[in-house]
Design an enzyme around this catalytic site. Structure first.
Site, short mmCIF file in Angstrom:
data_model
loop_
_atom_site.label_atom_id
_atom_site.label_comp_id
_atom_site.label_asym_id
_atom_site.label_seq_id
_atom_site.Cartn_x
_atom_site.Cartn_y
_atom_site.Cartn_z
N GLN A 26 -34.86 19.11 28.52
CA GLN A 26 -35.61 18.48 27.43
C GLN A 26 -36.31 17.18 27.84
OE1 GLN A 26 -32.03 19.16 24.69
NE2 GLN A 26 -33.71 19.14 23.24
N ARG A 83 -24.41 10.55 28.12
CA ARG A 83 -24.19 11.98 28.32
C ARG A 83 -25.54 12.61 28.63
NH1 ARG A 83 -24.24 16.52 24.28
NH2 ARG A 83 -23.64 18.29 25.57
N HIS A 127 -26.55 22.92 30.01
CA HIS A 127 -27.17 22.73 28.69
C HIS A 127 -28.33 23.73 28.60
CE1 HIS A 127 -27.66 19.65 25.25
NE2 HIS A 127 -28.56 20.57 25.01
N ASN A 172 -22.63 23.02 27.01
CA ASN A 172 -23.13 22.53 25.74
C ASN A 172 -23.30 23.66 24.73
OD1 ASN A 172 -24.50 20.39 24.03
ND2 ASN A 172 -26.10 21.96 24.09
N GLU A 173 -22.68 23.50 23.59
CA GLU A 173 -22.92 24.37 22.44
C GLU A 173 -23.00 25.85 22.79
OE1 GLU A 173 -26.23 22.92 20.12
OE2 GLU A 173 -25.19 21.06 19.65
N ASN A 299 -20.56 18.33 18.68
CA ASN A 299 -21.96 18.07 18.33
C ASN A 299 -22.12 18.42 16.87
OD1 ASN A 299 -22.09 17.77 21.09
ND2 ASN A 299 -23.72 19.26 21.41
N TYR A 301 -24.42 17.86 13.16
CA TYR A 301 -25.67 17.40 12.55
C TYR A 301 -25.71 17.45 11.04
CZ TYR A 301 -27.71 17.08 17.17
OH TYR A 301 -27.97 16.71 18.47
N GLU A 373 -22.78 14.59 20.14
CA GLU A 373 -24.16 14.57 19.65
C GLU A 373 -24.15 14.36 18.15
OE1 GLU A 373 -26.89 17.83 20.44
OE2 GLU A 373 -26.17 18.00 22.50
N TRP A 420 -27.70 11.51 19.53
CA TRP A 420 -28.79 12.36 20.03
C TRP A 420 -30.07 11.82 19.41
CZ3 TRP A 420 -29.05 16.07 23.72
CH2 TRP A 420 -30.29 16.71 23.84
N GLU A 427 -38.03 19.68 22.06
CA GLU A 427 -37.02 20.19 21.12
C GLU A 427 -37.06 21.73 21.09
OE1 GLU A 427 -34.35 19.01 19.66
OE2 GLU A 427 -34.06 20.82 18.50
N TRP A 428 -36.77 22.33 22.24
CA TRP A 428 -36.64 23.77 22.37
C TRP A 428 -37.81 24.51 21.70
CZ3 TRP A 428 -33.62 23.94 26.31
CH2 TRP A 428 -32.59 23.02 26.43
N PHE A 436 -36.35 13.28 17.66
CA PHE A 436 -34.95 12.85 17.54
C PHE A 436 -34.69 11.50 18.22
CE2 PHE A 436 -34.00 17.31 16.46
CZ PHE A 436 -32.91 17.19 15.62
C1 GBH Z 1 -28.39 20.44 19.57
O1 GBH Z 1 -28.34 21.67 18.94
C2 GBH Z 1 -28.73 20.64 21.03
O2 GBH Z 1 -27.59 20.48 21.85
C3 GBH Z 1 -29.83 19.74 21.52
O3 GBH Z 1 -30.28 20.20 22.75
C4 GBH Z 1 -30.90 19.66 20.48
O4 GBH Z 1 -32.03 18.98 20.95
C5 GBH Z 1 -30.34 18.98 19.28
O5 GBH Z 1 -29.18 19.59 18.84
C6 GBH Z 1 -31.30 18.88 18.11
O6 GBH Z 1 -31.65 20.14 17.65
O7 GBH Z 1 -28.78 25.62 9.07
O8 GBH Z 1 -28.10 23.58 8.05
O9 GBH Z 1 -26.42 24.98 9.09
C7 GBH Z 1 -28.28 21.66 17.54
C8 GBH Z 1 -27.44 22.80 17.02
C9 GBH Z 1 -27.07 24.40 15.37
C10 GBH Z 1 -27.42 22.15 14.68
C11 GBH Z 1 -27.49 24.89 14.04
C12 GBH Z 1 -27.82 22.61 13.31
C13 GBH Z 1 -27.91 24.54 11.81
C14 GBH Z 1 -28.02 23.65 10.62
N1 GBH Z 1 -27.75 23.15 15.69
N2 GBH Z 1 -27.29 23.91 12.97
S1 GBH Z 1 -27.79 24.53 9.08
#
Ligand code: GBH
Length: 464
Positions: A26, A83, A127, A172-173, A299, A301, A373, A420, A427-428, A436
């Site tokens: 990334q 990290r 990752h 990672n994840e 991790n 969010y 994260e 993060w 962002e993929w 972010f």
């Molecule tokens: C991470 O993945 C990655 O490790 C990182 O590379 C990436 O840049 C970063 O986060 C930001 O995207 O539909 O409301 O349940 C994030 C993994 C998995 C987090 C799915 C949010 C769904 C939210 N994500 N999850 S919801």
């Protein structure tokens, strides 16, 4: 006694690691420099229609050339941990063959620079940037050979950097690798299948465990863990059926990738629902898979409600929506319409982190946890909006407070928090359309511009 305890408490608080997180693909750019091999993400980004606006990671933040400047920014933030991830195709370009000295030199210099500034390195070994040969020859994570190749690559990293690294993160994840890559088809290798995620997950878990065994048998100093992702699942109502649905969702999410590494087997609710569809560890494997983590990464969010029946209010995103294997879980997910959402359409629910940490602390007692994260993407079309990133500032204040409440009020053994991320980056599948970073930068303007959130996080760290 009180005095002693409070002294110990103060010492523990002072050791809390404040950090930032990133990943190689990334931010690094320089995808064809330094002898780097191709990864599945290089191939995927070059496939028309896969990435928003056709963006590629060829330049990204140009961190490969600017890492000294970036480490200085981290020092200015006051972080004590960083990290980052090591790109497997930089260390072993074809995945299985000879190591690449230029790749090793890059991470070696990065680690030395971090240590010069008093920042502890927390490298992640994988990752998502799988060397292509492992995808095409071994069929990626569907093959045990990939787990073996990973453990060999991990050993090369332990040898090269183990004298300076004290905290290793293997994967990672893996939930994303397995579910998004092999179930939903939105990450490489783009498979849409209901069984492949379970096999991919199994090999990812074996990859972690084999690497951990290599690490421990090699007598390296330090600890090894994993960064698993999980968003909180809150029971929609007080009904027992909803409580069970939320618990099932968490076992199918964090438990899937953590239970085996602690207890040697998959969560009971997964075994119940999936029966023989779930791969099994042999009794020999169980011996080195169980107990293969010294610490856990989380991790995190966002949060969703979970229910056993479709919810009356809020947008229903189950059973075939986010989560992939939700049809197997038998859970309905929904949001509270009152929740504010980021531009990832992820709800901002700070208390979810505290509950999540409590869940981890209760299920895996005695294992320290790091938030590896947590962060937020805001709509930032220009410099001005990046400077006024109030949503990020509030997000960071609220989520760090929630993290510390889990530690101080609930007694969860949380050892650190990694935001993060430092820089706006690739962002993929969203390319550069998501932001972010605490610092703005784009492939067309690589000047690092500190956002408002940079100062907010710096103040949070300073106040510990
Ligand atoms: C991470 O993945 C990655 O490790 C990182 O590379 C990436 O840049 C970063 O986060 C930001 O995207 O539909 O409301 O349940 C994030 C993994 C998995 C987090 C799915 C949010 C769904 C939210 N994500 N999850 S919801």
């Amino acid at each position: 006694i009180c005095l002693k305890l409070s002294e110990g408490w103060t010492a523990m608080k002072n050791e809390f690691v404040w950090g930032v997180s990133s990943s190689a693909f990334q931010i690094e750019g320089a995808t064809s420099e330094g002898g780097r091999g191709l990864s599945t993400w290089d191939v995927y980004t070059r496939t028309p229609g896969k990435i928003l606006n056709g963006d590629t990671a060829d330049i990204a933040c140009d961190h490969y050339h600017r890492y000294r400047e970036d480490v200085k920014l981290m020092a200015e933030l006051g972080v004590t941990g960083y990290r980052f991830s090591i790109a497997w195709p930089r260390i072993v370009p074809d995945g299985v063959g000879a190591p690449n000295p230029a790749g090793i030199a890059f991470y070696s210099d990065l680690i030395d620079t971090l240590l010069e500034y008093g920042i502890q390195p927390y490298p992640t070994l994988y990752h998502w940037d799988l060397p292509v040969i492992n995808q095409f020859v071994a069929d990626g994570w569907l093959s045990r050979q990939t787990a073996e190749a990973f453990a060999r690559y991990a050993g090369i990293c332990f040898e090269a950097f183990g004298d300076r690294v004290r905290h290793w993160i293997t994967l990672n994840e893996s939930w994303c690798s397995a579910v998004i890559g092999y179930g939903l088809g939105a990450f490489p290798p783009g498979r849409r299948d209901s069984e492949q995620p379970y096999l991919a997950a199994h090999n990812l878990l074996l990859a972690h465990a084999m690497a951990a065994r290599t690490f421990r048998e090699g007598g390296f100093d330090g600890q090894i863990g994993i960064a698993n992702n999980c968003d909180w699942r809150e029971p929609l109502t007080g009904a027992e059926a909803d409580r069970q649905a939320a618990e099932r969702a968490l076992q199918f999410f964090y438990g899937w990738f953590t239970d085996p590494l602690v207890f040697g087997e998959y969560p009971e609710m997964m075994r119940e629902k999936l029966g023989c569809r779930l791969p099994e560890f042999t009794s020999d494997e169980r011996k080195f898979v169980a107990g293969s983590v010294d610490f856990l990464g989380l991790n995190h969010y966002t949060t969703l409600y979970a229910s056993a029946e479709p919810p009356a209010v809020g947008c229903d995103i189950g059973p075939n929506g986010n989560g992939g294997m939700i049809a197997d879980q038998d859970v309905f997910l929904s949001v509270d319409p009152a929740w504010v959402q980021t531009d990832m359409v992820w709800s901002i629910v700070p208390w979810g982190l505290r509950k999540m940490l409590n869940w981890v602390g209760e299920r895996y007692p005695g294992i320290p946890v790091y938030v590896t994260e947590n962060g937020c993407s805001c709509p930032e079309p220009d410099v001005e909006s990046a400077l006024n990133d109030t949503m990020r500032q509030e997000y960071l204040k609220a989520y760090t407070a929630s993290c510390l409440a889990a530690r101080d009020e609930d007694g969860v053994d949380v050892r650190g928090y990694f935001c993060w991320t430092l820089l706006d980056n690739f962002e993929w599948t969203s390319g550069y359309a998501r932001h972010f970073g605490l610092v703005r930068c784009t492939p067309s303007d690589l000047t690092r511009i500190r956002k408002g959130g940079f100062r907010t996080y710096r103040d949070i760290i300073a106040a510990n």
